[in-house]
Design an enzyme around this catalytic site. Structure first.
Site, PDB file in Angstrom:
ATOM      1  N   CYS A  11     -13.111 -12.430 -21.186  1.00  0.00           N
ATOM      2  CA  CYS A  11     -12.648 -13.268 -22.292  1.00  0.00           C
ATOM      3  C   CYS A  11     -13.314 -12.754 -23.561  1.00  0.00           C
ATOM      4  O   CYS A  11     -13.724 -11.595 -23.623  1.00  0.00           O
ATOM      5  CB  CYS A  11     -12.899 -14.749 -22.035  1.00  0.00           C
ATOM      6  N   ALA A  12     -13.437 -13.584 -24.573  1.00  0.00           N
ATOM      7  CA  ALA A  12     -13.942 -13.082 -25.856  1.00  0.00           C
ATOM      8  C   ALA A  12     -15.405 -12.662 -25.773  1.00  0.00           C
ATOM      9  O   ALA A  12     -15.781 -11.579 -26.220  1.00  0.00           O
ATOM     10  CB  ALA A  12     -13.745 -14.122 -26.945  1.00  0.00           C
TER      11      ALA A  12
END
Length: 364
Positions: A97-98
């Site tokens: 994810c980020a």
């Protein structure tokens, strides 16, 4: 469940083209992603925006609750099915994810509950992005030899054939001129830089790399620009110039821009639409340099292009394109390149025909 933390782990992921299941929203993925990533988001763009607004107004607990509410029932099941299929198809892959935060951990937990243990990138896309930037800075410090030459000199092919060559135009999906676009859309700037970093890392890992062989590019390749660290090193690099006979250059350009592009367009769109796309592509390229040609000369060449296209459509012959291609080279492209080369004449260390330059490069 082993998770990756070190710089070397991140580099290993990029070198191995490890499949990455990227669970960020599509808008984040489009702004920048790793080369081997596929986008299977936990939340779509609207859901992410709603959760972000909730976080600002009501805090993290409320935002988390809203996220679980939005991704529930049939929506959650559909996304679970996609993640499960991707995990089974890519057993050596990893979640991302980020920043290695809640989104990848939530997906990891849901997969675990479904009987699939799958690792995640500790640090997420941000850590991989920083690794890519740092790798490019570091690897750009190695010596560079640039392959120069007028349009149609076969520079790209020469670079592609070197074990230490990196095809910048191929990575950018653009050939760097007004006629340079390909049927593949260009990547975002960050994705292009990530792809370049991965290619440099893989090339360096395959051999004891002494120097890079690159094409003599300007800063921009279509809409992508070269990383400043690499561009700066290229301005200092030695240049080997391909000087092939004009007729050989014309043969290459005929093959690349007329025969191959016509084939590619018709293969992608079918005969009728493909022909229209091909015609539009050539006209768009000529139109892009209208101001530099001057309106009168542009109109003359555009008329010759139309005549050549009519001939090609009716007979299949591309010979008619020489009527506008030859003056375009003689009046525009060749003088422009020679002027640019004159400004860096002290960097030129070798000149010769294609095969001679190829042999010289191998000896370095």
């Amino acid at each position: 469940m082993q998770e990756r933390h070190t710089e070397q782990d991140y580099r290993a992921l990029l070198i191995a083209d490890t499949p990455i299941i990227d669970v960020r929203a599509p808008i984040e993925f489009e702004q920048g992603a790793m080369p081997a990533a596929i986008n299977l988001p936990l939340m779509n763009n609207d859901e992410r925006a709603a959760v972000g607004t909730c976080y600002k107004q009501q805090g993290s607990d409320a935002a988390l609750a809203l996220g679980h509410k939005l991704v529930a029932g049939e929506i959650r099941q559909q996304r679970m099915d996609a993640w499960r299929a991707a995990c089974l198809q890519n057993p050596q892959g990893i979640l991302c994810c980020a920043r290695g935060g809640q989104r990848s951990h939530i997906v990891q937990r849901w997969l675990h509950e479904a009987g699939i243990d799958y690792p995640l990138v500790d640090g997420g896309y941000k850590a991989l992005r920083q690794t890519a930037i740092q790798a490019t800075i570091e690897l750009s410090q190695k010596p560079i030899v640039l392959i120069g030459g007028c349009t149609g000199s076969g520079k790209t092919l020469l670079v592609q054939q070197q074990p230490n060559g990196v095809d910048l135009e191929g990575l950018a999906r653009h050939r760097g001129s007004a006629f340079g676009r390909t049927l593949q859309p260009q990547l975002s700037q960050a994705s292009f830089e990530n792809l370049l970093a991965a290619e440099m890392l893989k090339t360096d890992a395959r051999q004891e790399l002494r120097l890079w062989v690159l094409e003599d590019e300007s800063r921009m390749i279509g809409s992508n620009h070269l990383p400043e660290c690499l561009r700066e090193r290229m301005t200092q690099a030695a240049i080997a110039v391909v000087e092939d006979p004009f007729e050989i250059r014309l043969e290459r350009l005929n093959e690349e821009y007329f025969l191959r592009m016509h084939h590619d367009f018709t293969h992608a769109y079918g005969d009728e639409q493909g022909w229209q796309e091909y015609c539009e592509y050539l006209h768009h390229g000529l139109s892009a340099i209208k101001r530099r040609l001057g309106l009168q000369r542009y109109n003359e060449l555009a008329a010759q292009l139309d005549t050549a296209l009519t001939t090609q459509l009716t007979t299949g012959s591309t010979d008619g394109h020489l009527a506008w291609l030859v003056p375009l080279l003689e009046e525009y492209y060749d003088p422009m390149y020679r002027y640019q080369l004159e400004k860096k004449a002290e960097k030129v260390v070798f000149r010769g025909e294609w095969a001679e330059v190829a042999e010289w490069v191998k000896a370095q």
